[in-house]
Write a protein that holds these residues in place. Sequence first.
Motif, PDB file in Angstrom:
ATOM      1  N   CYS A  33       0.653  -1.208   0.077  1.00  0.00           N
ATOM      2  CA  CYS A  33       0.029  -0.135  -0.030  1.00  0.00           C
ATOM      3  C   CYS A  33       0.985   1.402  -0.082  1.00  0.00           C
ATOM      4  O   CYS A  33       0.489   2.209  -0.643  1.00  0.00           O
ATOM      5  CB  CYS A  33      -0.996  -0.004   1.130  1.00  0.00           C
ATOM      6  SG  CYS A  33      -2.187  -1.160   1.126  1.00  0.00           S
ATOM      7  N   ALA A  34       2.136   1.467   0.621  1.00  0.00           N
ATOM      8  CA  ALA A  34       2.869   2.373   0.849  1.00  0.00           C
ATOM      9  C   ALA A  34       3.479   2.513  -0.628  1.00  0.00           C
ATOM     10  O   ALA A  34       3.615   3.710  -1.177  1.00  0.00           O
ATOM     11  CB  ALA A  34       4.112   2.257   1.967  1.00  0.00           C
ATOM     12  N   GLU A  35       3.748   1.468  -1.163  1.00  0.00           N
ATOM     13  CA  GLU A  35       4.252   1.773  -2.652  1.00  0.00           C
ATOM     14  C   GLU A  35       3.422   2.405  -3.508  1.00  0.00           C
ATOM     15  O   GLU A  35       3.916   3.133  -4.696  1.00  0.00           O
ATOM     16  CB  GLU A  35       4.919   0.363  -3.201  1.00  0.00           C
ATOM     17  CG  GLU A  35       5.989  -0.475  -2.249  1.00  0.00           C
ATOM     18  CD  GLU A  35       6.277  -1.956  -2.790  1.00  0.00           C
ATOM     19  OE1 GLU A  35       5.291  -2.374  -3.612  1.00  0.00           O
ATOM     20  OE2 GLU A  35       7.087  -2.479  -2.265  1.00  0.00           O
ATOM     21  N   LEU A  36       2.182   2.037  -3.360  1.00  0.00           N
ATOM     22  CA  LEU A  36       1.172   2.685  -4.136  1.00  0.00           C
ATOM     23  C   LEU A  36       0.379   3.963  -3.605  1.00  0.00           C
ATOM     24  O   LEU A  36      -0.390   4.370  -4.287  1.00  0.00           O
ATOM     25  CB  LEU A  36      -0.042   1.510  -4.239  1.00  0.00           C
ATOM     26  CG  LEU A  36      -0.027   0.465  -4.880  1.00  0.00           C
ATOM     27  CD1 LEU A  36      -1.150  -0.651  -4.709  1.00  0.00           C
ATOM     28  CD2 LEU A  36       0.353   0.393  -6.237  1.00  0.00           C
ATOM     29  N   PRO A  39       0.874   5.530   2.376  1.00  0.00           N
ATOM     30  CA  PRO A  39       1.371   5.089   3.517  1.00  0.00           C
ATOM     31  C   PRO A  39       0.679   4.965   4.898  1.00  0.00           C
ATOM     32  O   PRO A  39       1.175   4.279   6.092  1.00  0.00           O
ATOM     33  CB  PRO A  39       2.463   6.025   3.730  1.00  0.00           C
ATOM     34  CG  PRO A  39       2.028   7.332   3.044  1.00  0.00           C
ATOM     35  CD  PRO A  39       1.159   6.549   1.760  1.00  0.00           C
ATOM     36  N   GLU A  40      -0.568   5.669   4.933  1.00  0.00           N
ATOM     37  CA  GLU A  40      -1.232   5.749   5.943  1.00  0.00           C
ATOM     38  C   GLU A  40      -1.801   4.399   6.201  1.00  0.00           C
ATOM     39  O   GLU A  40      -2.349   4.020   7.418  1.00  0.00           O
ATOM     40  CB  GLU A  40      -2.538   6.797   5.895  1.00  0.00           C
ATOM     41  CG  GLU A  40      -3.540   6.462   4.939  1.00  0.00           C
ATOM     42  CD  GLU A  40      -2.957   6.706   3.455  1.00  0.00           C
ATOM     43  OE1 GLU A  40      -3.911   6.912   2.608  1.00  0.00           O
ATOM     44  OE2 GLU A  40      -1.929   7.108   3.133  1.00  0.00           O
ATOM     45  N   LEU A  41      -1.980   3.437   5.385  1.00  0.00           N
ATOM     46  CA  LEU A  41      -2.325   2.229   5.597  1.00  0.00           C
ATOM     47  C   LEU A  41      -1.105   1.313   5.989  1.00  0.00           C
ATOM     48  O   LEU A  41      -0.774   0.331   5.519  1.00  0.00           O
ATOM     49  CB  LEU A  41      -2.839   1.410   4.303  1.00  0.00           C
ATOM     50  CG  LEU A  41      -4.226   2.028   3.788  1.00  0.00           C
ATOM     51  CD1 LEU A  41      -4.628   1.585   2.430  1.00  0.00           C
ATOM     52  CD2 LEU A  41      -5.352   1.553   4.748  1.00  0.00           C
ATOM     53  N   GLU A  68      -8.417   4.933  -0.248  1.00  0.00           N
ATOM     54  CA  GLU A  68      -7.750   3.571   0.267  1.00  0.00           C
ATOM     55  C   GLU A  68      -8.341   2.315  -0.464  1.00  0.00           C
ATOM     56  O   GLU A  68      -7.830   1.452  -0.806  1.00  0.00           O
ATOM     57  CB  GLU A  68      -8.037   3.805   1.868  1.00  0.00           C
ATOM     58  CG  GLU A  68      -7.189   4.579   2.444  1.00  0.00           C
ATOM     59  CD  GLU A  68      -7.581   4.763   4.101  1.00  0.00           C
ATOM     60  OE1 GLU A  68      -6.743   5.262   4.602  1.00  0.00           O
ATOM     61  OE2 GLU A  68      -8.632   4.230   4.416  1.00  0.00           O
ATOM     62  N   LEU A  69      -9.800   2.393  -0.738  1.00  0.00           N
ATOM     63  CA  LEU A  69     -10.335   1.273  -1.311  1.00  0.00           C
ATOM     64  C   LEU A  69      -9.695   1.019  -2.607  1.00  0.00           C
ATOM     65  O   LEU A  69      -9.488  -0.212  -3.148  1.00  0.00           O
ATOM     66  CB  LEU A  69     -11.914   1.644  -1.620  1.00  0.00           C
ATOM     67  CG  LEU A  69     -12.808   0.635  -2.332  1.00  0.00           C
ATOM     68  CD1 LEU A  69     -12.818  -0.590  -1.411  1.00  0.00           C
ATOM     69  CD2 LEU A  69     -13.998   1.158  -2.604  1.00  0.00           C
TER      70      LEU A  69
END
Length: 236
Positions: A33-36, A39-41, A68-69
């Motif tokens: 998720c951070a790569e995308l 980073p909050e996920l 985020e979805l």
Amino acid sequence: MHSHDRPSDVIAEQVRRHRTRLGLNREQLAERCAELGAPELTYSALVDIENGRKTKEGKRRRHVTVDELLVLGLALAVPPLLLACPLDTAQPVPSVPAAEPQAPYTLWKWATGQEAPAIAGPIDGRHHVDPRPIGDNGPRWATAWAAAAYPASLHPEFEKRREAAHRAYLRMERADADKDAQTDYFQRLDDLAGVADDMARSGLPVPRLREDWIEDMRGLGMLDASSMITPEETNA
């Protein structure tokens, strides 16, 4: 299994399910998720999302935003809408707080513009599309919905007719093609031109088409919005 009070509860269950399907732990999912760009996920956020942890007031500690979805869908290799509308279950899923849970495919259809949401009522035990006007002098809700959702039907129809025109074009290009093949090609082009005109009238950008197709459409007077269609780029 979570109590499906809000869409975030369904999403949480599906995130955990697909994460397990892929053999990912939460640390790995957080890294992806951070790569995308999300980073909050973090690991902690994913724990809160998946477990549905509540605050002292009894509210879900962590909901899932639309941003985020999309990230979670990409990270988990699943269409994002399927996280909120899992079509492989008959269990009703929530939409807006004021509406009763709906069958997943029912929610899918109104989320994708295929069908107006029937959440008003119930009358005689059935829910229906809101018949009231919007504001004091606005259009009826169903009319406004239909106008807004109409473009959603044009792109898949355009793709279907472009594919039909492509098949007809290939048949016509064969060495043994007869007059019927050419007639079929022209008919498929006319069908495609009709959708292209509808898209142009709706203010949608018309996808690029083969230059020779555009020339044939223009030469046969098939296009009303001729200037709105541009040819595909070709490699020199």
